[in-house]
Write a protein that holds these residues in place. Structure first.
Motif, PDB file in Angstrom:
ATOM      1  N   THR A 195       8.613  19.159  22.348  1.00  0.00           N
ATOM      2  CA  THR A 195       9.914  19.249  21.580  1.00  0.00           C
ATOM      3  C   THR A 195      10.722  17.982  21.298  1.00  0.00           C
ATOM      4  O   THR A 195      10.604  17.666  20.213  1.00  0.00           O
ATOM      5  CB  THR A 195      10.789  19.996  22.334  1.00  0.00           C
ATOM      6  OG1 THR A 195      10.954  19.670  23.677  1.00  0.00           O
ATOM      7  CG2 THR A 195      10.189  21.642  22.565  1.00  0.00           C
ATOM      8  N   VAL A 196      11.414  17.236  22.461  1.00  0.00           N
ATOM      9  CA  VAL A 196      12.255  16.313  22.297  1.00  0.00           C
ATOM     10  C   VAL A 196      11.378  15.216  21.868  1.00  0.00           C
ATOM     11  O   VAL A 196      11.972  14.382  20.659  1.00  0.00           O
ATOM     12  CB  VAL A 196      12.877  15.869  23.605  1.00  0.00           C
ATOM     13  CG1 VAL A 196      13.990  14.715  23.368  1.00  0.00           C
ATOM     14  CG2 VAL A 196      13.472  17.248  24.186  1.00  0.00           C
ATOM     15  N   ASN A 197      10.058  14.882  22.242  1.00  0.00           N
ATOM     16  CA  ASN A 197       9.540  13.811  21.761  1.00  0.00           C
ATOM     17  C   ASN A 197       8.906  13.899  20.326  1.00  0.00           C
ATOM     18  O   ASN A 197       8.411  12.850  19.771  1.00  0.00           O
ATOM     19  CB  ASN A 197       8.225  13.475  22.604  1.00  0.00           C
ATOM     20  CG  ASN A 197       8.957  12.695  23.963  1.00  0.00           C
ATOM     21  OD1 ASN A 197       9.969  12.954  24.445  1.00  0.00           O
ATOM     22  ND2 ASN A 197       8.158  11.717  24.723  1.00  0.00           N
ATOM     23  N   GLY A 198       8.833  14.983  20.024  1.00  0.00           N
ATOM     24  CA  GLY A 198       8.150  15.576  18.596  1.00  0.00           C
ATOM     25  C   GLY A 198       6.569  15.548  18.552  1.00  0.00           C
ATOM     26  O   GLY A 198       6.229  14.895  17.606  1.00  0.00           O
TER      27      GLY A 198
ATOM     28  N   ARG B 268      12.694  13.545   9.903  1.00  0.00           N
ATOM     29  CA  ARG B 268      11.189  13.967   9.338  1.00  0.00           C
ATOM     30  C   ARG B 268      10.589  14.291  10.433  1.00  0.00           C
ATOM     31  O   ARG B 268       9.476  15.182  10.468  1.00  0.00           O
ATOM     32  CB  ARG B 268      10.622  12.946   8.477  1.00  0.00           C
ATOM     33  CG  ARG B 268       9.422  13.270   7.775  1.00  0.00           C
ATOM     34  CD  ARG B 268       9.171  12.293   6.881  1.00  0.00           C
ATOM     35  NE  ARG B 268       9.018  11.025   7.087  1.00  0.00           N
ATOM     36  CZ  ARG B 268       8.034  10.511   7.657  1.00  0.00           C
ATOM     37  NH1 ARG B 268       6.921  11.240   8.159  1.00  0.00           N
ATOM     38  NH2 ARG B 268       8.021   9.184   8.454  1.00  0.00           N
ATOM     39  N   LEU B 269      10.512  13.552  11.771  1.00  0.00           N
ATOM     40  CA  LEU B 269       9.562  13.385  12.677  1.00  0.00           C
ATOM     41  C   LEU B 269      10.264  14.673  13.703  1.00  0.00           C
ATOM     42  O   LEU B 269       9.735  15.059  14.653  1.00  0.00           O
ATOM     43  CB  LEU B 269       9.271  12.329  13.462  1.00  0.00           C
ATOM     44  CG  LEU B 269       8.568  11.214  12.983  1.00  0.00           C
ATOM     45  CD1 LEU B 269       8.701  10.128  13.474  1.00  0.00           C
ATOM     46  CD2 LEU B 269       7.084  11.724  12.582  1.00  0.00           C
ATOM     47  N   GLY B 270      11.505  15.197  13.281  1.00  0.00           N
ATOM     48  CA  GLY B 270      12.025  16.391  14.266  1.00  0.00           C
ATOM     49  C   GLY B 270      12.425  15.663  15.518  1.00  0.00           C
ATOM     50  O   GLY B 270      12.509  16.349  16.551  1.00  0.00           O
ATOM     51  N   LEU B 271      12.745  14.454  15.590  1.00  0.00           N
ATOM     52  CA  LEU B 271      13.337  13.843  16.893  1.00  0.00           C
ATOM     53  C   LEU B 271      14.532  13.772  17.254  1.00  0.00           C
ATOM     54  O   LEU B 271      15.275  13.850  15.957  1.00  0.00           O
ATOM     55  CB  LEU B 271      12.770  12.254  17.024  1.00  0.00           C
ATOM     56  CG  LEU B 271      11.449  12.043  16.943  1.00  0.00           C
ATOM     57  CD1 LEU B 271      10.931  10.474  16.899  1.00  0.00           C
ATOM     58  CD2 LEU B 271      10.648  12.931  18.174  1.00  0.00           C
TER      59      LEU B 271
ATOM     60  N   HIS C  53       4.640  15.358  15.416  1.00  0.00           N
ATOM     61  CA  HIS C  53       5.122  16.169  14.508  1.00  0.00           C
ATOM     62  C   HIS C  53       4.702  15.843  12.952  1.00  0.00           C
ATOM     63  O   HIS C  53       4.974  14.648  12.594  1.00  0.00           O
ATOM     64  CB  HIS C  53       6.467  16.825  14.713  1.00  0.00           C
ATOM     65  CG  HIS C  53       6.692  17.650  15.888  1.00  0.00           C
ATOM     66  ND1 HIS C  53       7.925  18.049  16.356  1.00  0.00           N
ATOM     67  CD2 HIS C  53       5.680  18.315  16.640  1.00  0.00           C
ATOM     68  CE1 HIS C  53       7.735  18.620  17.145  1.00  0.00           C
ATOM     69  NE2 HIS C  53       6.346  19.124  17.433  1.00  0.00           N
ATOM     70  N   GLY C  54       4.778  16.688  12.090  1.00  0.00           N
ATOM     71  CA  GLY C  54       5.013  16.222  10.610  1.00  0.00           C
ATOM     72  C   GLY C  54       3.462  16.264   9.877  1.00  0.00           C
ATOM     73  O   GLY C  54       3.782  15.959   8.527  1.00  0.00           O
TER      74      GLY C  54
ATOM     75  N   GLN D 283       8.797   7.008   2.533  1.00  0.00           N
ATOM     76  CA  GLN D 283       7.953   8.244   3.064  1.00  0.00           C
ATOM     77  C   GLN D 283       6.661   7.809   3.680  1.00  0.00           C
ATOM     78  O   GLN D 283       5.730   7.430   2.938  1.00  0.00           O
ATOM     79  CB  GLN D 283       7.991   9.449   2.297  1.00  0.00           C
ATOM     80  CG  GLN D 283       7.418  10.726   2.575  1.00  0.00           C
ATOM     81  CD  GLN D 283       8.476  11.489   3.498  1.00  0.00           C
ATOM     82  OE1 GLN D 283       9.533  11.527   3.228  1.00  0.00           O
ATOM     83  NE2 GLN D 283       7.931  12.287   4.350  1.00  0.00           N
TER      84      GLN D 283
ATOM     85  N   GLN E 202       4.803   8.026  18.024  1.00  0.00           N
ATOM     86  CA  GLN E 202       6.188   8.174  17.164  1.00  0.00           C
ATOM     87  C   GLN E 202       6.300   7.159  16.071  1.00  0.00           C
ATOM     88  O   GLN E 202       6.061   7.693  14.825  1.00  0.00           O
ATOM     89  CB  GLN E 202       7.185   8.021  18.163  1.00  0.00           C
ATOM     90  CG  GLN E 202       7.785   9.332  18.836  1.00  0.00           C
ATOM     91  CD  GLN E 202       8.548   9.051  20.099  1.00  0.00           C
ATOM     92  OE1 GLN E 202       8.988   7.943  19.987  1.00  0.00           O
ATOM     93  NE2 GLN E 202       9.306  10.251  20.461  1.00  0.00           N
TER      94      GLN E 202
END
Lengths: 397, 340
Positions: free
Chosen positions: B112-115, A54-57, B233-234, B22, B93
């Motif tokens: 990107t990688v860490n979101g 979900r967090l795209g990690l 993100h999200g 969720q 995170q």
């Protein structure tokens, strides 16, 4: 078979699929317990994966091959920032093992001395040992680590005004620097000599044991063995051209170069771990010795054994039985406590894994690696100590 | 068999409950809580540090307050969570904090990688070196063989290694996570050099050093450090609000609106100002917040220039120049995207 289940005669075929059957009940309970565990694990794993998605990690151990790019202060193997994360973590594992291994040896020695000192008939020695044990055992280890580290930072002078207690040994807030023999061929020959000496001493010892069993005659095996090791070493050194050159530390630019440096972080961590753990070891040793009744000592001396022999042949073999299991826990504690290194900047596994987690963002993988490594180390120590415990345990017939 | 079926039902329930929980969207969570949880530093003067009364102050703190104003209408509805450099990303995170405003450099892998998503840059910075004056060092190029104090898990740590590699120089790092510990290691002489962002060095020298005159900051700036508020993100709506809250402070300075002249500006005939302060509605609705959101930010927190001068400007111990952080119209890099 006259085994009775639930008050009914139960032959092999007299199973009934009923709640009243004890076998059925126990199987059901076990299935339920297993299902609960599996469901629990599945819940956490699934939840984690779902949240990561979900967090795209990113997840997985792909980062291990990437260039770490961060520097490490001290390492027993070659490491530069151009190396991979895997190698950076390996540096951490080695540093953890290194400080734990030295710590375990020193804590055992110091703890045994303190434990025996507490039983001393000399009032002053016994009281000093008690004060030591109570003080170190009853303050938090983290605090002690800060204390030792601060002593280095605040009390010792900067590098340019380093103390020189003995010529060529420098003490400053950069650590301890001392001279080491400069690299020369002679030293490897000396090492070979020592190895030959050790093998010789082992052969000597087994020969003397067999001779004593056969004839009752004793042989001064400790002294002869030491003489063999030292003698072979010296012969090797002489054959190698008797090198004497030393690699001496000298102040160059910002810092000393030459010789070997032990960092304040390492010394503070080692001191903290050893002094803290030794207090517990001392209590365990004292307890182990006290567990052997006075009558045994008296009986042994009535047989004409000397004091040292009484300790070695009568008291210790029995005391070890009591000492080994709790001391194993202390070894495990010391190893795990070495992770407090993170607070004073010694690059142990946790320290480097934390950095890796931060630079890659892969917390779960990093924590998993830390856990796996500590689990492996701890289980290895346990296995070894259990094996040793079985060896020293009294064989009951 | 009754108990068996109870057990079976229990197992089924356990399996059903295992459906992933969720987490509520960040914005909903903030509104429901009535409070924004903002990750800040462990104490960097001028950026985020508690004052004598224990209230958090600083440039980073002001952007937490601006976001709280936009969403909740009240700059005081923020809970500050102090994080180390290494803890900050896991904290964001995992949802422990809603956003970071913690001298965090925006980089590609973090994005990107860490979101994460980065809001506009609130402070353009670069990494520098500080040394004790008595070492007589004039340039970072003379640092071969030095021992360097640095915080772990930072871009600083990586730039440091890169710089010495590029210059073919050796160094020895001393790396401690807790800021107090690493600073006292430097001040006690454990390290020859302390490295972090230039603004952090200024703050360390001006406020934490026993005697600021004993330390010099070397002229070399070895990296770009665009410091920006960070969200995970999200939740794009929340990210939008953070982004435009930062822009609002810059836009206000561009339009000449400050907390002092805000009331007069309500009567302005300039359509851009009318849109900005919410006299002409639209922006607030588009963002999903109150139409007075930008007005409230300026009223309660101030425009970018006011925030800068109050926390790190000439009148503060840090005495920083606007430099890159001046408006684009005056030769700096601060530039708000249009409010329409």
């Amino acid at each position: 078979m006259a085994v009775q289940y639930g008050g009914r005669p139960a032959g092999g075929t007299h199973w009934r699929l009923s709640w009243n059957d004890r076998n059925v009940r126990s199987i059901v309970y076990q299935i339920a317990a297993l299902a609960a565990v599996v469901a629990g694990v599945w819940y956490f794993v699934d939840n984690t994966l779902e949240n990561l998605r979900r967090l795209g990690l990113a997840s997985g151990f792909g980062f291990m091959d990437r260039e770490a790019a961060f520097p490490i202060g001290e390492s027993l193997i070659d490491y530069t920032p151009a190396d991979t994360y895997a190698r950076a973590l390996l540096v951490g594992v080695i540093n953890t093992l290194y400080v734990s291994a030295i710590g375990i040896i020193l804590a055992t020695v110091l703890g045994t001395v303190i434990g025996i000192a507490r039983l001393s008939r000399n009032w002053l020695i016994a009281k000093l040992a008690s004060v030591y044990v109570e003080m170190t055992r009853n303050t938090p280890l983290l605090l002690q680590l800060f204390f030792w580290y601060m002593i280095f930072l605040e009390l010792l002078p900067p590098a340019r005004q380093a103390l020189q207690p003995v010529p060529d040994v420098f003490l400053s807030n950069r650590g301890v620097r001392f001279p080491v023999p400069a690299a020369a061929d002679g030293w490897s020959l000396m090492g070979a000599g020592v190895v030959i000496g050790v093998v010789g001493a082992m052969i000597l010892s087994s020969w003397s044991r067999r001779r004593q069993a056969a004839t009752g005659q004793q042989f001064p095996v400790v002294w002869a063995g030491l003489a063999a090791i030292v003698g072979c070493g010296v012969v090797g050194w002489l054959l190698g051209g008797a090198p004497t050159a030393l690699d001496r530390p000298a102040l160059r630019g910002f810092n000393f170069s030459g010789g070997v440096e032990v960092s304040p972080e390492f010394v503070a961590l080692l001191l903290g771990l050893v002094i803290y753990t030794a207090a517990f070891v001392a209590e365990i040793v004292r307890g182990g010795i006290l567990a052997i009744s006075q009558g045994q000592t008296e009986a042994a001396s009535a047989l004409g054994l000397k004091r040292g022999m009484i300790l070695r042949l009568v008291i210790l073999p029995q005391a070890l039985r009591v000492i080994i299991p709790p001391i194993t826990s202390q070894y495990l504690n010391l190893t795990k406590n070495s992770s407090l290194a993170v607070a004073i900047g010694f690059p142990d596994l946790v320290h480097l894994a934390n950095t890796a987690i931060n630079q890659t963002g892969q917390a779960i993988e990093g924590i998993a690696i830390i856990m796996a490594v500590y689990l492996t180390i701890s289980l290895s120590i346990s296995l070894f100590m259990n094996w040793y415990n079985r060896r020293v345990a009294l064989v009951e017939r | 068999m009754n108990k068996l079926s109870v057990l079976a039902a229990g197992a089924a329930l356990a399996v059903a409950a295992a459906a992933p929980a969720q987490a509520g969207k960040t914005l909903d969570a903030v509104k429901q809580r009535g409070q924004l949880i903002c990750g800040v530093s462990q104490g960097t003067a001028g950026f985020s540090r508690p004052n004598n009364q224990g209230a958090w102050e600083g440039l980073d703190v002001d952007f937490c307050r601006a976001v709280a104003v936009a969403i909740l209408g009240d700059a005081s509805k923020v809970r500050y969570v102090s994080t180390t450099a290494a803890q900050r990303f896991p904290a964001l995170q995992s949802g422990e904090v809603d956003m970071l405003s913690r001298t965090t450099t925006a980089t590609l892998t973090r994005d990107t990688v860490n979101g994460f998503n980065f809001a506009p840059v609130t402070f353009y910075d670069g990494q520098g070196f500080m040394v004790p004056k008595k070492l007589g060092v004039k340039s970072a190029k003379e640092l071969n063989g030095a021992t360097v104090c640095v915080s772990p898990g930072t871009t600083t740590e990586l730039n440091l290694a890169d710089y010495f590699r590029a210059q073919k120089m050796q160094f020895k790092p001393v790396v401690i996570e807790k800021v107090d510990e690493i600073r006292s290691a430097y001040f006690s002489g454990r390290c020859d050099v302390y490295t972090t962002d230039a603004s952090g060095l200024a703050s360390l020298r001006a406020v934490d050093a026993p005697n600021p005159e004993d330390h010099v900051i070397l002229p070399e700036i070895i990296s770009k450090e665009p410091l920006a508020p960070t969200v995970r993100h999200g939740d794009e709506e929340f990210a939008d609000i953070v982004r435009w809250s930062v822009y609002a402070t810059i836009e206000a300075e561009e339009l000449g609106i400050s907390s002092k002249n805000l009331e007069q500006m309500l009567k302005s005939e300039d359509p851009a100002i009318k849109r900005f302060v919410g006299v002409t509605p639209g922006n607030g609705k588009a963002l999903g917040v109150d139409e007075k959101w930008a007005y409230n930010i300026i009223k309660q927190v101030g425009n970018y220039g006011e925030i800068f001068e109050r926390n790190v400007g000439k009148g503060t111990p840090l005495k920083l120049e606007r430099g890159l952080n001046d408006l684009w119209t005056r030769g700096g890099l601060q530039y708000a995207q249009p409010f329409r």
